[in-house]
Design an enzyme around this catalytic site. Structure first.
Site, short mmCIF file in Angstrom:
data_model
loop_
_atom_site.label_atom_id
_atom_site.label_comp_id
_atom_site.label_asym_id
_atom_site.label_seq_id
_atom_site.Cartn_x
_atom_site.Cartn_y
_atom_site.Cartn_z
N ASP A 91 1.89 -10.82 4.47
CA ASP A 91 1.66 -10.20 5.76
C ASP A 91 0.17 -9.91 5.93
OD1 ASP A 91 1.08 -7.98 4.24
OD2 ASP A 91 2.74 -6.76 4.97
N ASP A 251 12.84 -10.99 7.04
CA ASP A 251 12.48 -10.33 5.79
C ASP A 251 12.79 -8.85 5.91
OD1 ASP A 251 9.74 -8.47 5.75
OD2 ASP A 251 9.88 -9.81 7.49
N CYS A 289 32.63 -13.01 -4.27
CA CYS A 289 31.24 -13.35 -4.55
C CYS A 289 31.13 -14.13 -5.86
CB CYS A 289 30.39 -12.08 -4.62
SG CYS A 289 28.65 -12.37 -5.02
N CYS A 291 28.25 -14.52 -7.59
CA CYS A 291 27.03 -14.18 -8.34
C CYS A 291 27.36 -13.75 -9.76
CB CYS A 291 26.23 -13.10 -7.60
SG CYS A 291 26.76 -11.40 -7.89
N CYS A 294 29.01 -10.20 -10.16
CA CYS A 294 30.42 -10.11 -9.80
C CYS A 294 31.31 -10.87 -10.78
CB CYS A 294 30.64 -10.61 -8.37
SG CYS A 294 29.96 -9.51 -7.11
N HIS A 319 22.82 -8.72 -7.06
CA HIS A 319 23.96 -9.00 -6.18
C HIS A 319 23.56 -8.96 -4.72
CE1 HIS A 319 27.84 -8.76 -4.15
NE2 HIS A 319 27.35 -7.70 -3.52
#
Length: 353
Positions: A91, A251, A289, A291, A294, A319
């Protein structure tokens, strides 16, 4: 060219595209995690690649203070410094006009900050912002704009809009690496055909209807062949609506910040792992999920950690970012329409399509 943007599919105003940058070819719509000082708290760059992160954000203001852009440049740029092979965005430092307003003085020349590190004054001009970002070496850099809160009314809004347009010209003139870094301008009431575009100044306290109307108006006016980045937006619902309105990039610190408070993102909304109801719950955070968290840990285990151990926030950050990074990847018509239906949202009042 340092950027190539190709729209691959559409559904009304929603679109899927490939954004090709010097360090990575990204698929949009996409969410970008915020790594203020060259790190996503609690996660390694290998883990970020593992969960599908395409772009990481760095903060120009904070990186200029520590470790300094000069040191980053000496060590080969931020990609090498943080061992990140994919895309980076920095930024401009302008958001600190709002977040650190009690430390800032805004004039036509630029913004003078009182450093929160040592109390010394620091002048950030459009030229200096670009020079710092050129040294940092991100794939996408942002023009310095005059940021005001969305809830402010009166002549200050018009002042900020025209100053932003004047500063954009100064940023373009100062940009020394146009073939390696892409300069994005921030919409505050005017357009420049040289730039790619970000929509800034939102998610700052305004009501949702006003927020979505502004996004609808901006995406309708912005060029079809360039990416559209809605800054500071990270709630799943907002990403769904803004993508339906034709935005491409987002973002926010929300997924990792809420993880540090013991909260997980799930399809139903949020799951608060600090609650006593989690003490004996042997289910994963989200049974749907895929991931690593999980697959391997129960709610009961993470509940124990988030009340006592930093690893709890690390697992939840993993997660939550996995959830946010996978969230916009499905077939565009299906995920937009289903999410809108579930949320009961009608954006017909915002746009004609």
């Amino acid at each position: 060219m340092a950027l190539r943007f190709e729209v691959l599919g559409r559904f009304n105003r929603a679109r899927a595209a490939q954004l090709t940058l010097p360090h990575f070819a990204c698929q949009t719509p996409l969410f970008m995690p915020v790594g203020t000082q060259g790190t996503i708290k609690g996660l390694t760059t290998d883990q970020l690649e593992e969960i599908g992160c395409q772009i990481i954000l760095g903060n120009t203001y904070h990186l200029a203070l520590r470790p300094t852009s000069e040191l980053i440049d000496e060590l080969g740029g931020l990609h090498k410094f943080m061992n990140w092979p994919r895309a980076l965005l920095t930024d401009s430092g302008g958001f600190q006009m709002v977040s650190l307003l009690h430390l800032a003085d805004i004039t036509e020349k630029g913004v003078t900050f009182q450093s929160p590190v040592d109390g010394k004054p620091m002048l950030l001009t459009p030229e200096e912002s670009i020079q710092i970002q050129n040294r940092i070496g991100a794939d996408i850099i942002m023009a310095l704009d005059d940021v005001v809160r969305t809830t402010i009314t009166g002549p200050r809004i018009e002042e900020a809009m025209y100053r932003t347009l004047r500063w954009v010209d100064r940023c373009i003139a100062a940009h020394k690496r146009p073939h390696e870094q892409n300069l994005f301008g921030i919409v505050q009431g005017g357009l420049d055909p040289v730039l790619r575009y970000a929509i800034g100044g939102l998610a700052g306290g305004e009501d949702k209807d006003s927020f979505w109307r502004v996004v609808a108006q901006c995406t309708a006016a912005l060029p079809e062949d360039k990416p559209r980045y809605v800054m500071g937006v990270g709630y799943p619902l907002d990403i769904v609506v803004c993508s339906a309105l034709g935005a491409d990039m987002y973002d926010c610190v929300y997924p990792t910040r809420t993880a540090r408070f013991g909260t997980a993102l799930v399809p139903e909304g949020v799951l608060k792992l600090k609650h006593n109801a989690m003490v004996n719950d042997t289910r994963p955070i989200d049974p749907t999920c895929a991931c690593m968290v999980c697959k391997n840990y129960t709610r009961a285990y993470i509940h124990c950690l988030v009340t006592k151990d930093a690893m709890g926030s690390q697992l939840l950050s993993y997660h939550n970012l996995y959830y946010m990074l996978q969230f916009p990847k499905g077939d565009v018509p299906e995920w937009v329409c289903n999410a809108m239906d579930v949320a009961g949202i009608d954006i017909s009042s915002c746009c004609s399509s």
